[in-house]
Design an enzyme around this catalytic site. Structure first.
Site, PDB file in Angstrom:
ATOM      1  N   ASP A  47      39.228  37.087  98.209  1.00  0.00           N
ATOM      2  CA  ASP A  47      39.837  37.956  97.197  1.00  0.00           C
ATOM      3  C   ASP A  47      39.828  39.410  97.678  1.00  0.00           C
ATOM      4  OD1 ASP A  47      37.139  38.384  96.916  1.00  0.00           O
ATOM      5  OD2 ASP A  47      37.062  37.991  94.767  1.00  0.00           O
ATOM      6  N   SER A  48      39.246  39.657  98.865  1.00  0.00           N
ATOM      7  CA  SER A  48      39.382  40.965  99.510  1.00  0.00           C
ATOM      8  C   SER A  48      40.850  41.247  99.816  1.00  0.00           C
ATOM      9  CB  SER A  48      38.545  41.024 100.799  1.00  0.00           C
ATOM     10  OG  SER A  48      38.826  39.909 101.621  1.00  0.00           O
ATOM     11  N   ASP A  86      38.866  31.855  97.972  1.00  0.00           N
ATOM     12  CA  ASP A  86      38.087  32.487  96.903  1.00  0.00           C
ATOM     13  C   ASP A  86      38.672  32.174  95.537  1.00  0.00           C
ATOM     14  OD1 ASP A  86      35.793  33.855  97.602  1.00  0.00           O
ATOM     15  OD2 ASP A  86      36.867  35.667  98.203  1.00  0.00           O
ATOM     16  N   LYS A 115      35.301  29.099  97.079  1.00  0.00           N
ATOM     17  CA  LYS A 115      34.083  29.913  97.026  1.00  0.00           C
ATOM     18  C   LYS A 115      34.057  30.654  95.683  1.00  0.00           C
ATOM     19  CE  LYS A 115      33.570  33.838  99.621  1.00  0.00           C
ATOM     20  NZ  LYS A 115      33.491  34.888  98.589  1.00  0.00           N
ATOM     21  N   GLU A 117      31.408  33.444  93.171  1.00  0.00           N
ATOM     22  CA  GLU A 117      30.301  34.404  93.231  1.00  0.00           C
ATOM     23  C   GLU A 117      29.324  34.200  92.073  1.00  0.00           C
ATOM     24  OE1 GLU A 117      31.844  38.399  93.417  1.00  0.00           O
ATOM     25  OE2 GLU A 117      33.083  37.961  95.163  1.00  0.00           O
ATOM     26  N   GLU A 184      25.654  38.518 100.854  1.00  0.00           N
ATOM     27  CA  GLU A 184      26.279  39.804 101.235  1.00  0.00           C
ATOM     28  C   GLU A 184      25.412  40.984 100.794  1.00  0.00           C
ATOM     29  OE1 GLU A 184      30.330  40.189  99.933  1.00  0.00           O
ATOM     30  OE2 GLU A 184      30.432  42.305 100.522  1.00  0.00           O
TER      31      GLU A 184
END
Ligand code: KIV
Length: 274
Positions: A47-48, A86, A115, A117, A184
């Site tokens: 999602d970056s 993501d 993925k 978070e 991270e």
């Protein structure tokens, strides 16, 4: 080389003699083609993309459909690397059915896993995904989707209590069935403790040298970022400068009447001149 599966990645623990896992982000066909040719193990359609491709300040401004669009572009390169996508913010926070449907959109776009978070609070959604046969990667520490809650991009796990919580979160993710996790933005010792405590691979980004693998963002690694690189970034090329230099030469050639030249021009058939 055939794509590494999630169960194969799950076995890539360094303490069992495995090589470190190499992961890098990519968001489109050329990017995926170039990184795959370099032999990476995993491509993250992160999602970056919101920051580095779409110019947003944070990763919270990207939807499932936008990530799916980039997954399709990456998979058009038919990479040998495992493609993990993501789940964007709010796509796995509401309820189980919504979470599974959103993950299925990314799998149907071509990803081999997803993925998400967060720590123990995500266990219910991870279980729902695993029950739906979707491999899940976790992501702990400086989770970018929590930037508003954290009050900025701040290194996590800096107190004994916070570090202990992170280790417990990692164990909760492992028990819920993740096949690997990203950690991270934590002190290197915390990266090591999480790696030692878990039996699934830990892929670090700003988590020190003792994790089971590393991940970097494509644009940071290649010098194409629109933001000041974080301390943990190593820039391996200056492609941003190389692009500007090449396009400046093209601009000068066009303006100076030097492009196109005879080699870049179709010859005119003689009968057209009669
Ligand atoms: O979206 C992303 O690029 C990521 C990496 C920072 C791990 O999640």
């Amino acid at each position: 080389m055939s794509q590494l599966s999630a169960p194969q990645i799950r076995r890539r623990k360094r303490r069992n003699g495995a090589e470190p896992i190499v992961m890098v982000t990519a968001y489109d066909e050329p990017g995926a083609r170039y990184v795959d040719a370099a032999g990476v193990d995993m491509i993250l359609v992160g999602d970056s993309v919101a920051n580095v491709m779409l110019g947003h300040e944070d990763t919270m401004h990207v939807s499932v459909e936008e990530i799916a669009h980039h997954v399709r572009a990456v998979c058009a390169a038919r990479p040998s690397a495992h493609v993990v996508a993501d789940l964007p913010w709010l796509s796995y926070h509401v309820d189980r059915a919504d979470t599974v449907r959103n993950a299925a959109t990314l799998i149907r776009a071509g990803a081999s896993s997803v993925k998400l978070e967060g720590g123990r609070v995500r266990v219910e959604m991870i279980t729902a995904l695993v029950d739906a046969e979707i491999p899940v990667m976790g992501h702990l520490g400086l989770t970018p989707q929590s930037v508003l809650a954290f009050g900025g991009f701040k290194v996590q796990g800096k107190t004994r209590e916070a570090a202990k919580m992170l280790v417990e979160d990692a164990l909760a993710l492992e028990a819920a069935g993740v096949y690997a996790m990203v950690v991270e933005g934590v002190p290197s010792e915390v990266g090591r403790w999480i790696t030692e405590a878990t039996s699934v691979p830990v892929i670090g980004i700003g988590a020190g040298a003792d994790t089971d693998g590393q991940v970097l963002v494509f644009h940071d690694l290649l010098g194409m970022s629109n933001r000041t690189p974080a301390k943990f970034v190593r820039q391996y090329a200056d492609l941003g400068a190389a692009i500007t230099e090449a396009v400046s030469r093209y601009t000068a050639d066009v303006r100076g009447g030097h492009f196109p030249g005879p080699d870049e021009t179709y010859a005119t058939p003689p009968e057209l001149l009669d």
